[in-house]
Enzyme design. Structure first.
Site, mmCIF file in Angstrom:
data_model
loop_
_atom_site.group_PDB
_atom_site.id
_atom_site.type_symbol
_atom_site.label_atom_id
_atom_site.label_comp_id
_atom_site.label_asym_id
_atom_site.label_seq_id
_atom_site.Cartn_x
_atom_site.Cartn_y
_atom_site.Cartn_z
ATOM 1 N N ARG A 15 12.772 7.081 -9.808
ATOM 2 C CA ARG A 15 11.625 7.476 -10.271
ATOM 3 C C ARG A 15 11.760 8.806 -11.125
ATOM 4 N NH1 ARG A 15 5.512 8.168 -8.306
ATOM 5 N NH2 ARG A 15 5.415 6.157 -8.934
ATOM 6 N N HIS A 67 5.950 1.341 -15.677
ATOM 7 C CA HIS A 67 5.955 1.252 -14.223
ATOM 8 C C HIS A 67 5.880 -0.149 -13.800
ATOM 9 C CE1 HIS A 67 5.230 2.472 -10.277
ATOM 10 N NE2 HIS A 67 3.948 2.984 -10.410
ATOM 11 N N GLN A 100 4.435 -1.622 -10.374
ATOM 12 C CA GLN A 100 3.116 -1.525 -10.135
ATOM 13 C C GLN A 100 2.426 -2.679 -10.711
ATOM 14 O OE1 GLN A 100 1.169 1.195 -8.858
ATOM 15 N NE2 GLN A 100 -0.348 -0.407 -9.012
ATOM 16 N N ASP A 155 -6.102 4.151 -15.386
ATOM 17 C CA ASP A 155 -5.095 5.043 -14.866
ATOM 18 C C ASP A 155 -5.570 6.398 -15.271
ATOM 19 O OD1 ASP A 155 -2.906 6.066 -13.500
ATOM 20 O OD2 ASP A 155 -1.569 5.559 -15.289
ATOM 21 N N CYS A 210 -4.114 2.037 -10.388
ATOM 22 C CA CYS A 210 -2.750 2.120 -9.565
ATOM 23 C C CYS A 210 -2.851 3.109 -8.562
ATOM 24 C CB CYS A 210 -1.738 2.229 -10.827
ATOM 25 S SG CYS A 210 -2.074 3.772 -11.502
ATOM 26 N N ARG A 214 1.726 -3.105 -2.960
ATOM 27 C CA ARG A 214 3.066 -2.576 -3.486
ATOM 28 C C ARG A 214 4.103 -3.057 -2.336
ATOM 29 N NH1 ARG A 214 2.873 1.887 -6.833
ATOM 30 N NH2 ARG A 214 5.237 1.375 -6.892
HETATM 31 N N1 NVA Z 1 0.676 7.140 -15.305
HETATM 32 C C1 NVA Z 1 0.780 7.741 -14.086
HETATM 33 C C2 NVA Z 1 0.825 6.966 -13.015
HETATM 34 C C3 NVA Z 1 1.095 7.330 -11.710
HETATM 35 C C4 NVA Z 1 1.416 6.237 -10.650
HETATM 36 C C5 NVA Z 1 1.708 8.912 -14.160
HETATM 37 O O1 NVA Z 1 2.729 8.373 -14.695
HETATM 38 O O2 NVA Z 1 1.499 10.023 -13.533
HETATM 39 N N1 CP Z 2 0.619 3.964 -7.996
HETATM 40 C C1 CP Z 2 1.865 4.717 -7.804
HETATM 41 O O1 CP Z 2 3.023 4.416 -8.165
HETATM 42 O O2 CP Z 2 1.587 5.679 -6.855
HETATM 43 P P1 CP Z 2 2.486 6.865 -6.311
HETATM 44 O O3 CP Z 2 2.490 7.739 -7.646
HETATM 45 O O4 CP Z 2 1.786 7.634 -5.334
HETATM 46 O O5 CP Z 2 3.885 6.431 -5.919
#
Ligand code: NVA
Ligand code: CP
Length: 302
Positions: free
Chosen positions: A103, A130, A133, A222, A262, A290
């Site tokens: 990540r 992502h 997800q 989101d 999500c 997930r």
């Molecule tokens: N769009 C959000 C998703 C978090 C799971 C982010 O990138 O922070």
């Molecule tokens: N939805 C998601 O990826 O959650 P986290 O950021 O908690 O991993």
């Protein structure tokens, strides 16, 4: 399936089917209390440059349930954070581990890592996409509705990583996708152009959330401020204020619309509390899946 899962385009139709079958089987056997140690002795490295609750827990618990282990590696506490080249990290880690989940910010870093690694690399979220997800979300829709074929998914809000992965899914699978984003916050242009060209059921982008939500089977949103955009918080909250999933917007959608997010969610911003905590919301089931979907992916790739 390809060596890596870096975006939805890495999957062919038969790969989706394999993931759904695996996830359903793994979910059932877990609920029945059966042990399923298919990855006994295997190791997954998890590199996190951004925060996470669901992704970390689901991958870590998933590996444990499959008989393997997961290592939580933050760049802050490893030599990656001190500038060790991706090429060295990827080649060296490939000698210790059986798979890597990353990540991070840039999609290019994950791609570079995968190009040097001899083990599977899984994208656990970048600024651009992502995929894990959206794969879980598709599984949730399939579970709840029997199939996602011909369903209309309406994505309301920021044209971010989650929106981009939805577009890639709509290019590959027979779903109809409509998005509503404020001007200047559209999804990635290249992803949109390719998605539109390849989609069978159509991908449309609107400015008006009510247009996008019309007769939708799924309303999805989101956060307005993704990780790494914290300095834009104030500005974004102003620009996005009409892009909330709330009771009014629900009225435009189909009567039995499913509301998805999500998570993490900000009640009163991208979604109202009464909707996310109301009868149409499936967000907790979504989060649970997930685990099952990623276990299926790990089983296939590792
Ligand atoms: N769009 C959000 C998703 C978090 C799971 C982010 O990138 O922070
Ligand atoms: N939805 C998601 O990826 O959650 P986290 O950021 O908690 O991993």
């Amino acid at each position: 399936m390809k060596k890596d899962l870096l975006n939805i385009y890495d999957l062919e139709l038969k790969d989706f089917e394999k993931i759904w079958r695996g996830a359903a089987k793994l979910k059932k056997s877990l609920k029945e209390g059966k042990t399923h140690a298919s990855l006994k002795g295997k190791t997954l490295g998890m590199i996190f440059d951004k925060s996470s609750t669901r992704t970390r827990i689901s991958f870590e618990v998933g590996m444990y349930q499959l008989g393997g282990i997961a290592l939580f590696l933050t760049s802050r506490d490893t030599q990656i954070g001190r500038g060790e080249p991706i090429s060295d990290s990827a080649r060296m880690m490939s000698r210790y581990l059986n798979g890597i989940m990353i990540r991070t910010f840039s999609q290019k870093s994950v791609e570079e890592f995968a190009s040097f690694a001899t083990i599977p690399v899984i994208n656990g979220l970048t600024d651009l996409s992502h995929p894990c997800q959206i794969l879980s979300d598709l599984f949730t829709i399939k579970e709840k509705r029997g199939s996602y074929d011909k369903l209309k998914i309406a994505y309301i809000g920021d044209g971010n990583n989650v929106a981009n992965s939805w577009i890639e899914a709509a290019a590959r699978l027979p779903i109809r996708l409509s998005l509503a984003c404020p001007e200047g916050y559209d999804p990635d242009q290249k992803i949109m152009a390719k998605g539109k060209k390849e989609s069978k059921e159509g991908i449309s982008l609107y400015r008006d959330p009510f247009e996008a939500a019309k007769n939708a089977d799924v309303l999805y949103t989101d956060v307005w401020v993704s990780m790494g955009q914290e300095s834009e918080d104030k500005k974004r909250k102003k620009i996005f204020k009409n892009y909330q999933i709330n009771k009014q917007l629900l009225k435009a959608a189909s009567r039995n619309v499913m509301v998805m997010h999500c998570l993490p969610a900000h009640r009163g911003e991208e979604i109202s509390a009464e909707v996310i905590d109301g009868p149409h919301s499936v967000v907790i089931d979504q989060a649970e899946n997930r685990l099952h979907v990623q276990k299926a992916i790990l089983e296939i790739l590792l």
